[in-house]
Design an enzyme around this catalytic site. Structure first.
Site, PDB file in Angstrom:
ATOM      1  N   ASP A 114      -5.813 -15.967 -23.006  1.00 46.93           N
ATOM      2  CA  ASP A 114      -4.761 -16.410 -22.040  1.00 46.93           C
ATOM      3  C   ASP A 114      -3.278 -16.473 -22.608  1.00 46.93           C
ATOM      4  OD1 ASP A 114      -3.725 -16.394 -19.376  1.00 46.93           O
ATOM      5  OD2 ASP A 114      -3.901 -18.419 -19.318  1.00 46.93           O
ATOM      6  N   ASP A 123      -7.145 -19.261 -12.911  1.00 46.80           N
ATOM      7  CA  ASP A 123      -6.851 -20.517 -13.244  1.00 46.80           C
ATOM      8  C   ASP A 123      -7.971 -21.690 -12.458  1.00 46.80           C
ATOM      9  OD1 ASP A 123      -5.010 -20.250 -15.013  1.00 46.80           O
ATOM     10  OD2 ASP A 123      -3.617 -19.492 -13.301  1.00 46.80           O
TER      11      ASP A 123
END
Lengths: 251, 444
Positions: free
Chosen positions: B191, B365
Site C-alpha cells: 500500500d 482498510d
C-alpha cells in the site's frame, strides 16, 4: 458462568464510565479523541512497565514485597507520565485557544477544560478496567467461574470488576484534580493525586493476605469516594469562583 | 454559534471515519468470537495459493510458506490493480462499475450468505429456507444497487460498505495464523508503495481520475456526513467539518479495489465550477472564486504541490450543489507541528461558507483492520483492545498526515504496523504481567 454474567461483570466495572461517555464525552468529538489518546498513553505505559518487569516474572506467589515494589514503580512511572500528559495538554490548549481566536470563536471555557481533563482521566480509567478486568473476562462467558485462593468467598471476576470500578473512579477524577492543581499551581492538589494513586495501589496489597479482600476492597472504596468528594468540592468551588468573576460567561 | 465553544465541532471528521471503522472491527470481533467454534475449516483463497498451513508444521516451514503466500497475494493484488488502471485508462469505466456491482453482489450473496447461514446454525434461529433466501436476495440486491447509484441515501451506502467490510474480513480471518500476519504486513508495504511511489498503480489511478474529473469505480467509504445529521449535531456550525483534519480540499477520490487502499480527503466541489481555474496561481483566495487549494496551498507547504492535481471529483455527488471555496484552514494539530500560517481573511470567508467535504477510506482498510483485530480476537481479548487502540491511533496519525500533506495517502501502513507491534508486545510482554498481577488481585 454465562453470557449474562460476563456482561454483568463488564457493566459493573465499566457501567459508570459508559454512562459518563454517553452523556458527556460522546457529544463532542474532540473529547472522544482525547479519551482515545489517553487510553493509548495508558496502554503504552503498561507495555513499557511490563517490558521492564518481564525479566522478573513470574514473581513468587508467597512473597509480597516484590509486588509492593512493582506497584510502587508502576505508580511512579504513571504519575510521571501524567505530568507529561499535562505538558502536552498545555501545548494543545494554547493551540486551541489561538485557533479559537483566529476563527473568532470564544476560547475554551472552564467547563471545556474540565471536560477535557475528565476525558483524559476517563481514558486512563477505562484502560485500567479494560486491561485489568475486561480482558480476563473471556472465561466468564463460559459455563464456569473462577475463585482465587486468597479471596475464596467471591468469584474472581466479580472481585476484579469491583476493584476495577474503584480504580476507574480514582483514575477519572484524580486526573481532573491533577489538571486543576497544575493549572492553579496548587501544591496540595498536585501532591494529593500521586498519594491517592499510590495508596490505592498499596491497598490492593492487602488482598495478598488470605481473605484480605474483605478489608482491602472497602478501604479501596473509601479512597475512591474520598477522591470523588475532593474532586466534586474542588470543581464546585472553581465553578463558583469563575461565575463570580465573569458572570454569564459560563454555560 | 458565537456562544458555542470550539470543542463542540472539533474533530467531527476524524470521528466520522473512526466510528465506522470501530463498528466494523467490533462486529468482526463479535463474529469471530461467536463463530470460532463452529468454523474451523480451512479456506482456500488467493491468499493461500501456495502453502496450506498445518498447525504441526515447523516454524521454518510456516515462515517460508506464509512468506510465499504473502508475496503471491500481493503480486496478485498488484496485477489486478494494474488491470484496473489499464481499463480505466482506456475508458472502460462502465465495465468497471458493473464489475464492481457484480463483485458486491457476489460478496454479499455468497460470503455474506455463508456467514448468515453459520449464524443461523450457531444460534439455531428458526427460519425456513425460502424466507431466508428471499431475505438474503433482497439484502444483496439493495447492497448491489447502493454501490454506485446516486439516488441512494448516503447512510445506506455507508452501511453497506461496512457490511461488506465485515463480510470479507470475517472470511479472511479464517486464514491460518502465520499467513495472516505476513499478508497484513506485505499489504501494508504494498500500500505504501502503490500510493506514494511514482508509477504506483493507485497513484496512477488517482491522478488519472483527477485529471479527468471522474469518479473512480472503486469501493470507497465516504465519511461525508449527511447534511441533516451534520446540521443536527453541530447546530449550524458550518465549518466544523474539517476543523481538525482541515486539509482535504484537492485531489481525487480515494481508490481501492478490495486489496488496495488509500485514504484521502475530498472536496465536494460544485460541478459547475470552472476547472480551468486550476491553472491560476491565485494565492489570495479571499475572493472565493473556486481556486483549488492544491494551488492555493502550494506556497505554504511548498513541496511538490504542483504535480498534485487539485481538480476535484465532480461526480462525487450531484445532490449537493453547494459552492465550496477551495480554501482550507490549517488544523490546530498541523500548527502544532509548525506548519501554521496566518490567513485571517480566508478564515473569515470560510466561516461564512458551508463546505461539505468528507474523507474517503477504501474498503480494503476496513477489511484489513478488521482482519487484524479478528485475528487478535482468536488469541485473547487483551490483544483485541491493544490492537484496536493501535489501529485507531494509526488511523488518527494518518488523518493528521493527510491534513499536512493534502494528497492521497495510504491508510494501511501506520495502522497495520502499530497493530502488529502492539499485538506481539501485548502477547509477549503484557499478558504475563497483567495476568500475574490480577490473579493476585493487585492493581494500580
Amino acid at each position: 458462568m454465562t453470557v449474562a454474567a460476563g456482561i454483568g461483570y463488564a457493566l459493573l466495572a465499566l457501567g459508570p464510565s459508559l454512562s459518563l461517555f454517553v452523556s458527556v464525552i460522546s457529544r463532542k468529538p474532540f473529547l472522544i479523541l482525547t479519551l482515545l489518546s489517553s487510553t493509548l498513553v495508558w496502554l503504552v505505559s503498561l507495555i513499557v512497565l511490563s517490558g521492564l518487569w518481564r525479566p522478573f516474572l513470574p514473581l513468587k506467589a508467597n512473597v509480597w514485597w516484590p509486588y509492593a515494589l512493582l506497584v510502587l514503580s508502576s505508580v511512579c512511572f504513571q504519575e510521571g507520565l501524567r505530568f507529561l500528559f499535562w505538558k502536552l495538554y498545555m501545548r494543545l490548549e494554547d493551540v486551541l485557544d489561538s485557533f479559537a481566536d483566529r476563527i473568532s470563536r470564544p476560547r475554551l471555557f472552564l467547563t471545556d477544560k474540565m471536560q477535557i481533563s475528565l476525558a483524559g482521566g476517563l481514558g486512563h480509567g477505562v484502560a485500567h478496567a479494560v486491561f485489568f478486568c475486561l480482558s480476563l473476562l473471556t472465561p466468564a462467558f463460559g459455563p464456569a467461574t473462577f475463585y482465587v485462593d486468597r479471596c475464596s468467598k467471591v468469584p474472581f471476576f466479580l472481585i476484579s470488576a469491583i476493584i476495577a470500578l474503584a480504580f476507574v473512579t480514582i483514575h477519572t477524577f484524580s486526573m481532573v484534580i491533577a489538571f486543576e492543581g497544575y493549572a492553579k499551581g496548587n501544591k496540595v492538589d498536585q501532591v494529593i493525586v500521586p498519594v491517592i494513586h499510590l495508596s490505592a495501589g498499596m491497598l490492593t496489597l492487602v488482598n495478598f493476605a488470605s481473605e484480605g479482600c474483605v478489608i482491602g476492597v472497602p478501604l479501596l472504596y473509601l479512597v475512591a469516594s474520598l477522591t470523588l468528594l475532593h474532586c466534586g468540592k474542588m470543581v464546585w468551588q472553581r465553578l463558583l469562583e469563575s461565575r463570580n468573576q465573569s458572570g454569564p460567561a459560563l454555560r | 454559534m458565537e456562544s458555542s465553544s470550539i470543542l463542540d465541532s472539533l474533530g467531527v471528521e476524524i470521528i466520522g471515519v473512526m466510528a465506522p471503522v470501530s463498528i466494523c472491527m467490533f462486529l468482526v470481533v463479535l463474529l469471530t468470537y461467536s463463530l470460532s467454534v463452529t468454523s474451523d475449516t480451512q479456506i482456500r483463497t488467493a491468499a493461500n495459493l501456495i502453502y496450506i498451513e498445518n498447525p504441526s508444521d515447523s516454524a521454518t516451514v510456516k515462515l517460508e510458506g506464509s512468506l510465499e503466500n504473502a508475496i503471491v497475494f500481493v503480486v496478485l493484488v498488484a496485477a489486478v490493480t494494474f488491470v484496473l488502471v489499464l481499463l480505466f485508462y482506456y475508458n472502460f469505466t462502465n465495465f468497471l462499475k458493473h464489475y464492481m456491482r457484480f463483485s458486491a453482489f457476489f460478496v454479499l450473496g455468497t460470503m455474506g450468505g455463508a456467514i448468515f447461514l453459520s449464524i443461523i446454525q450457531h444460534f439455531s434461529i428458526p427460519v425456513d429456507s425460502i424466507t431466508c433466501s428471499i431475505l438474503l436476495f433482497n439484502f444483496t440486491i439493495l447492497g448491489t444497487l447502493s454501490v454506485f447509484s446516486e439516488g441512494m441515501p448516503i447512510v445506506l451506502r455507508q452501511c453497506y460498505m461496512v457490511v461488506m467490510g465485515i463480510v470479507v474480513a470475517a472470511w479472511f480471518t479464517k486464514l491460518p495464523e502465520w499467513t495472516t500476519w505476513f499478508i497484513l504486513v506485505a499489504l501494508a508495504l504494498y500500500d505504501l508503495v502503490a500510493v506514494l511511489a511514482p508509477g504506483g498503480p493507485l497513484k496512477l489511478l488517482v491522478e488519472l481520475a483527477s485529471t479527468r474529473d471522474e469518479e473512480l469505480p472503486a469501493m470507497v467509504y465516504e465519511a461525508r456526513p449527511t447534511v441533516s445529521s451534520h446540521r443536527g449535531r453541530n447546530g449550524g456550525g458550518g465549518s466544523s467539518l474539517r476543523v481538525l483534519v482541515g486539509g482535504g480540499g484537492g485531489g481525487g477520490g480515494g481508490v481501492s479495489d478490495s486489496g488496495s487502499v488509500e485514504l484521502q480527503a475530498v472536496g465536494n466541489h460544485n460541478a459547475n465550477l470552472d476547472y480551468n481555474a486550476v491553472a491560476v496561481m491565485d494565492i489570495d483566495s479571499g475572493d472565493g472564486n473556486g481556486n483549488r487549494d492544491g494551488v492555493v496551498r502550494s506556497p505554504l507547504t511548498g513541496n511538490a504541490r504542483e504535480r498534485h492535481f487539485a481538480s476535484p471529483l465532480s461526480s462525487e455527488h450531484s445532490a449537493v450543489n453547494r459552492e465550496s471555496v477551495a480554501e482550507e484552514e490549517m488544523s490546530p494539530l498541523v500548527e502544532l507541528m509548525g506548519w501554521g500560517d496566518n490567513r485571517e481573511e480566508a478564515r473569515d470567508l470560510e466561516e461564512s461558507d458551508n463546505i461539505d467535504r468528507g474523507i474517503k477510506l477504501g474498503l480494503g482498510d476496513f477489511i484489513f483492520y478488521s482482519v487484524l483485530v479478528g485475528r487478535a480476537a482468536m488469541y485473547d481479548l487483551m490483544t483485541v483492545y491493544a490492537c484496536y487502540l493501535a489501529i485507531i491511533s494509526g488511523l488518527g496519525c494518518t488523518l493528521i498526515l493527510l491534513s499536512v500533506y493534502n494528497k492521497a495517502l495510504p491508510a494501511l501502513p501506520i495502522s497495520i504496523m502499530l497493530g502488529v507491534v502492539f499485538y506481539f508486545l501485548t502477547r509477549l510482554l503484557m499478558e504475563p504481567f497483567v495476568v500475574g498481577m490480577t490473579t493476585n488481585l493487585m492493581m494500580f
